[in-house]
Design a protein around this motif. Structure first.
Motif, mmCIF file in Angstrom:
data_model
loop_
_atom_site.group_PDB
_atom_site.id
_atom_site.type_symbol
_atom_site.label_atom_id
_atom_site.label_comp_id
_atom_site.label_asym_id
_atom_site.label_seq_id
_atom_site.Cartn_x
_atom_site.Cartn_y
_atom_site.Cartn_z
ATOM 1 N N GLU A 264 12.110 96.054 33.149
ATOM 2 C CA GLU A 264 12.980 95.032 34.083
ATOM 3 C C GLU A 264 12.195 94.115 34.463
ATOM 4 O OE1 GLU A 264 16.195 94.933 37.509
ATOM 5 O OE2 GLU A 264 15.485 96.910 36.844
ATOM 6 N N PHE B 127 17.180 93.932 24.380
ATOM 7 C CA PHE B 127 15.836 93.739 24.476
ATOM 8 C C PHE B 127 15.057 95.023 24.897
ATOM 9 C CE2 PHE B 127 12.484 90.150 25.292
ATOM 10 C CZ PHE B 127 11.518 90.793 24.520
ATOM 11 N N LEU C 253 11.179 91.652 31.607
ATOM 12 C CA LEU C 253 12.338 90.567 31.296
ATOM 13 C C LEU C 253 12.736 89.674 32.271
ATOM 14 C CD1 LEU C 253 14.677 93.291 29.721
ATOM 15 C CD2 LEU C 253 12.999 91.799 28.306
ATOM 16 N N THR C 254 12.560 89.912 33.517
ATOM 17 C CA THR C 254 12.937 89.204 34.650
ATOM 18 C C THR C 254 11.914 87.887 34.702
ATOM 19 O OG1 THR C 254 13.974 90.870 35.991
ATOM 20 C CG2 THR C 254 13.222 88.863 37.126
ATOM 21 N N ILE D 185 12.311 87.058 22.448
ATOM 22 C CA ILE D 185 13.246 87.822 21.810
ATOM 23 C C ILE D 185 13.648 87.342 20.008
ATOM 24 C CG2 ILE D 185 15.233 86.751 22.403
ATOM 25 C CD1 ILE D 185 14.929 90.616 21.949
ATOM 26 N N ASN E 230 22.890 87.579 24.111
ATOM 27 C CA ASN E 230 21.608 87.446 24.806
ATOM 28 C C ASN E 230 21.778 88.641 26.041
ATOM 29 O OD1 ASN E 230 20.469 85.052 23.957
ATOM 30 N ND2 ASN E 230 22.028 83.811 24.939
ATOM 31 N N ASP E 231 22.171 89.685 25.538
ATOM 32 C CA ASP E 231 22.198 90.950 26.406
ATOM 33 C C ASP E 231 20.919 91.571 26.694
ATOM 34 O OD1 ASP E 231 22.668 93.463 27.668
ATOM 35 O OD2 ASP E 231 24.591 93.726 26.690
ATOM 36 N N PRO E 232 20.456 91.544 27.709
ATOM 37 C CA PRO E 232 19.029 91.929 27.945
ATOM 38 C C PRO E 232 18.791 93.535 27.534
ATOM 39 C CG PRO E 232 19.693 90.504 29.752
ATOM 40 C CD PRO E 232 20.705 90.616 28.997
ATOM 41 N N TYR F 284 12.190 83.720 27.620
ATOM 42 C CA TYR F 284 13.166 85.171 27.073
ATOM 43 C C TYR F 284 13.635 84.956 25.685
ATOM 44 C CZ TYR F 284 16.681 88.300 26.469
ATOM 45 O OH TYR F 284 17.434 89.394 25.920
ATOM 46 N N ILE G 99 12.516 85.559 31.715
ATOM 47 C CA ILE G 99 13.466 84.855 31.944
ATOM 48 C C ILE G 99 13.436 83.636 32.864
ATOM 49 C CG2 ILE G 99 16.017 84.723 32.968
ATOM 50 C CD1 ILE G 99 16.195 87.608 31.762
#
Length: 113
Positions: free
Chosen positions: A76, A55, A79-80, A92, A50-52, A88, A83
Motif C-alpha cells: 500500500e 496492481f 503504490l501510494t 503498471i 486504474n484500480d490499484p 503509477y 501515485i
C-alpha cells in the motif's frame, strides 16, 4: 522484473505459478460458481480502469515464488508513493507490457497479435 518495496527488492516472476495464484485470488464466475480460471481477463479490466487492487494482485501473485513477500502495508505504501510521484501509470504499464510478452499470459489475456 524487480520492484523495490520498502527498501527491499522483490523479483516478480510471471509464469504458471503466477497464473495459478491469480486464479486463486480472483477467478471468474459462471452461473454463480467460481471457475478457477479467467483472472488475467479480470486483471486486464482492473488495470484498464486504474484500480490499484489489480496492481496489488499482480504484486502478490508475482512474488509467490519469493521466500519473502512484501506485506500488505508495504504494498500500500509503495503504490501510494508511486501515485504521489506520478509514476503509477508508467510502472503498471511497464509491468503489463512484460505480462503481455509472456506467451502463456498473452493467451490468458486474449491479446491479439
Amino acid at each position: 522484473m524487480i520492484l523495490s518495496i520498502n527498501g527491499r527488492d522483490f523479483n516478480l516472476t510471471f509464469g504458471i505459478k503466477f497464473l495459478k495464484e491469480l486464479n486463486k485470488l480472483h477467478s471468474a464466475e459462471l452461473e454463480g460458481m467460481k471457475t478457477g480460471y479467467g483472472a488475467m481477463t479480470l486483471i486486464s479490466a482492473g488495470v484498464a480502469i486504474n484500480d490499484p487492487l489489480a496492481f496489488v494482485n499482480i504484486i502478490k501473485a508475482g512474488t509467490i515464488t519469493e521466500p519473502q513477500k512484501p506485506s500488505d502495508a508495504d504494498i500500500e505504501a509503495y503504490l501510494t508513493d508511486l501515485i504521489d510521484k506520478g509514476e503509477y501509470k508508467e510502472t503498471i504499464n511497464s509491468i503489463f507490457d512484460e505480462l503481455k510478452a509472456v506467451s502463456l499470459l498473452k493467451l490468458a489475456m486474449n491479446v491479439q497479435e
